[in-house]
Design a protein around this motif. Structure first.
Motif, PDB file in Angstrom:
ATOM      1  N   LYS A  57      35.861  50.461  40.473  1.00 12.63           N
ATOM      2  CA  LYS A  57      36.693  49.887  39.421  1.00 12.63           C
ATOM      3  C   LYS A  57      36.813  48.373  39.619  1.00 12.63           C
ATOM      4  O   LYS A  57      36.701  47.589  38.672  1.00 12.63           O
ATOM      5  N   GLU A  61      35.567  45.396  37.349  1.00 14.48           N
ATOM      6  CA  GLU A  61      36.454  44.320  36.897  1.00 14.48           C
ATOM      7  C   GLU A  61      35.774  42.968  37.104  1.00 14.48           C
ATOM      8  O   GLU A  61      35.763  42.112  36.225  1.00 14.48           O
ATOM      9  N   LYS A  62      35.201  42.870  38.304  1.00 14.49           N
ATOM     10  CA  LYS A  62      34.509  41.624  38.675  1.00 14.49           C
ATOM     11  C   LYS A  62      33.386  41.333  37.689  1.00 14.49           C
ATOM     12  O   LYS A  62      33.255  40.217  37.165  1.00 14.49           O
ATOM     13  N   LYS A  64      33.001  42.473  34.823  1.00 15.61           N
ATOM     14  CA  LYS A  64      33.533  42.206  33.490  1.00 15.61           C
ATOM     15  C   LYS A  64      33.933  40.734  33.388  1.00 15.61           C
ATOM     16  O   LYS A  64      33.627  40.049  32.403  1.00 15.61           O
ATOM     17  N   GLU A  65      34.636  40.296  34.455  1.00 16.13           N
ATOM     18  CA  GLU A  65      35.077  38.903  34.466  1.00 16.13           C
ATOM     19  C   GLU A  65      33.888  37.957  34.358  1.00 16.13           C
ATOM     20  O   GLU A  65      33.886  37.010  33.572  1.00 16.13           O
TER      21      GLU A  65
END
Lengths: 169, 338
Positions: A57, A61-62, A64-65
Motif C-alpha cells: 500500500k 502511495e509512493k 501514486k505520488e
C-alpha cells in the motif's frame, strides 16, 4: 454410607488415570502440538501478508505520488510548450501580416507612382491636344495662318506657362 | 417423513429406559427411584434398605482378576470411559490431521467448531491465566480435559444402554427367550454418564492437581514452589493461619473439581430419568398403558427434551469450567502474586 451414586472404586480410578494419560499423550503428539503449530504458522502467515499488504500500500502511495508529480510536470511542460508555440505562432503571424502590409504598401506606392506618371503623361497629352485644338480654333478665328515661327513660339510659351502652373500646384 | 422418523426415534430413545427398566414384569411394583439410581450408577447390584438404597457388589460386563485387591473388571463406566477415549482420540486426530494436511487449509464444519474452541481457550484462558511464556506446555492438558469431558458429557446424553435394553427386551421377546439371559443384558442397566462418576472425575482432578504442582515446581524449584504457600511480608503469627489455609485450599481443589462435575452431570441425568419416569408412575397409578402414553406425550417427552437441551448447555459449560479451572490453578502456581 454406601450410596450407589458415590461408590469409591479404585479400579475405575486407575483405569481413568491410565486411559486419560494415554489420551493426553496421543492427542498431544498427534493433535494439539501440530494444531497449535499450524495455527501459529497460519497466524504468522496472515500477519506477514498483512504487513506485505501494508508495504504494498505504501509503495502504491509512493508510486501514486510520483506519477502525480510526473503528471504535474508534464502538464506544466505542456502548458509552457503550448504558450511558447502560441507565442511563436503569434509572432510569425504578426511577421507575415507585417510583411504583407509592407508589400501591399509598396504595391500601393508603386501603383500610385505609376498612376502619377500616367496621369502626368495623360495631362501632358491632353494639354498638347488642347493647345493644338486651341491653335486650330484661334487660326480659324483669326482667318489667317499664323507663321510657323510664331506658332511655335506661342506653343512653347504656353507650354511653359502650363508647366509652371503645374509646378506651382 | 425424515423428520417424523427422527422424532419417533428420539421418543423411542426417551422412553426406552422405562421399558428397559421395568420390562415385562407386570406383577412387580416398579420403583422409579430405583430406576433413576440404577440409571446413573455404575453397574452394580442395588438393594433397597429401609428408605435408602445401598450399593451391592459390582456386576461387571467382563470380569477381570483382582490385582492387589483392586477390581479392574470392565464395568459400564469403564466401558464408557474406553468409548469416550476412543471417540475423542479418533475424532480429534482425524479432524486435526485432515485439516492440517489439506491443501486448501479451510476447516470443515466440525473442525471449525474444534478450532473455534481451541483458539478461544488459547486466547481467553491459556494466555490470560498461564501467560504467553508457559501456556504451550500446558495447552494439551487443558484441551484434552475439555474435549474428553465434553465427549463424556454428550455421550451421556445418548441413552446407549437404555436403548440396548429396549432392543434386548423386544429382541428376546421376538425369539422367545428370557431377556435376563441374553448377552446384551449386562449392558442394559443404567450407567450413562461416565463424567457423573466421582472416581473418573477424581482421576481427572488428580491429573490437574499434579499438573499445577509440577508447573509450580518447574518454575520455582522443588523448594521454592512450597515456599509460595507462605507469602512473604506477613507478621509471623499470621503464617500459622495462612499456611494451613493455603495447603487446605490446594488439597481441596481436586475435590471441588470432582464434585462439581459429578454433581452437575448426575443432577441433570437424575432429572432426566425422573421426568421420563413419570410415564411409568402415571401408568402405574392409573393402571393403564394408555394413561402412561398420554402422560408421556403431555409431560415426559417435552420436559425431557427441555432437560436434554439444558444438559447440552451444562455439559458444555462443565467441560469448559473444568478446563478453565485447571488453567487457572496452573496459572496460580506459575504466576505467584503476593
Amino acid at each position: 454410607m454406601n450410596n450407589p451414586l458415590f461408590v469409591v472404586s479404585p479400579g475405575l480410578y486407575i483405569w481413568s488415570l491410565v486411559i486419560f494419560l494415554l489420551v493426553l499423550l496421543i492427542l498431544k503428539k498427534y493433535a494439539w502440538t501440530p494444531l497449535l503449530d499450524f495455527l501459529d504458522q497460519r497466524e504468522k502467515e496472515i500477519s506477514d501478508s498483512l504487513a506485505m499488504a501494508e508495504s504494498a500500500k505504501a509503495d502504491l502511495e509512493k508510486v501514486k505520488e510520483e506519477s502525480e508529480k510526473i503528471l504535474n510536470e508534464a502538464k506544466n511542460q505542456g502548458k509552457s510548450i503550448v504558450s511558447d508555440s502560441k507565442q511563436k505562432a503569434e509572432d510569425s503571424a504578426n511577421k507575415i501580416l507585417n510583411d504583407a502590409k509592407a508589400k501591399s504598401d509598396e504595391f500601393v506606392l508603386d501603383a500610385k507612382k505609376k498612376i502619377d506618371v500616367e496621369k502626368k503623361k495623360a495631362i501632358k497629352e491632353i494639354k498638347e491636344e488642347v493647345v493644338g485644338l486651341s491653335l486650330d480654333l484661334a487660326s480659324q478665328v483669326l482667318q489667317r495662318n499664323v507663321k510657323d515661327e510664331d506658332n511655335n513660339k506661342f506653343v512653347d510659351s504656353s507650354l511653359k506657362a502650363i508647366n509652371t502652373d503645374e509646378a506651382k500646384s | 417423513m425424515n423428520n417424523a422418523l427422527k422424532i419417533f426415534f428420539v421418543c423411542l430413545m426417551l422412553i426406552s429406559p422405562i421399558i428397559a427398566g421395568g420390562g415385562g414384569e407386570t406383577n412387580k411394583e416398579l420403583d422409579p427411584v430405583y430406576e433413576a439410581i440404577s440409571h446413573v450408577a455404575d453397574s452394580m447390584k442395588i438393594t433397597k434398605v429401609g428408605n435408602s438404597y445401598e450399593a451391592g457388589e459390582i456386576s461387571a460386563l467382563f470380569t477381570l482378576p483382582k490385582i492387589y485387591g483392586i477390581d479392574f473388571s470392565i464395568t459400564k463406566h469403564v466401558f464408557l470411559l474406553l468409548l469416550v477415549s476412543f471417540i475423542t482420540v479418533t475424532s480429534i486426530i482425524f479432524l486435526v490431521q485432515r485439516y492440517i494436511s489439506s491443501h486448501t487449509k479451510v476447516p470443515g464444519k466440525p473442525m471449525n467448531f474444534v478450532e473455534m474452541i481451541v483458539v478461544y481457550i488459547r486466547e481467553n484462558v491459556l494466555k490470560n491465566f498461564i501467560g504467553e511464556k508457559y501456556y504451550r506446555e500446558w495447552a494439551p492438558l487443558v484441551y484434552t480435559l475439555f474435549f474428553f469431558i465434553l465427549v463424556g458429557n454428550f455421550l451421556g446424553l445418548i441413552p446407549i444402554f437404555d436403548f440396548l435394553g429396549f432392543v434386548n427386551y423386544f429382541g428376546s421377546k421376538l425369539i422367545n427367550i428370557d431377556y435376563h439371559n441374553t448377552f446384551l443384558y449386562p449392558f442394559t442397566k443404567g450407567g450413562n454418564t461416565v463424567t457423573a462418576n466421582i472416581n473418573l472425575n477424581f482421576a481427572l482432578a488428580t491429573i490437574t492437581f499434579f499438573a499445577f504442582t509440577i508447573a509450580g515446581i518447574k518454575k520455582y524449584g522443588p523448594i521454592g514452589h512450597w515456599k509460595n504457600f507462605a507469602p512473604p511480608g506477613l507478621a509471623w503469627p499470621l503464617y500459622f493461619i495462612v499456611v494451613p489455609i493455603e495447603i487446605l485450599g490446594m488439597l481441596l481443589r481436586p475435590l471441588t473439581l470432582t464434585l462439581r462435575l459429578a454433581g452437575n452431570m448426575m443432577g441433570g441425568h437424575l432429572a432426566l430419568i425422573i421426568f421420563t419416569g413419570l410415564v411409568m408412575q402415571i401408568a402405574q397409578s392409573y393402571n393403564s398403558v394408555l394413561m402412561g402414553l398420554a402422560g408421556a406425550s403431555l409431560f415426559s417427552v417435552p420436559l425431557s427434551i427441555c432437560i436434554i437441551f439444558l444438559e447440552i448447555l451444562v455439559g458444555f459449560l462443565q467441560a469448559y469450567v473444568f478446563a478453565l479451572l485447571t488453567a487457572v490453578f496452573i496459572g496460580m502456581a506459575v504466576n505467584v502474586h503476593h
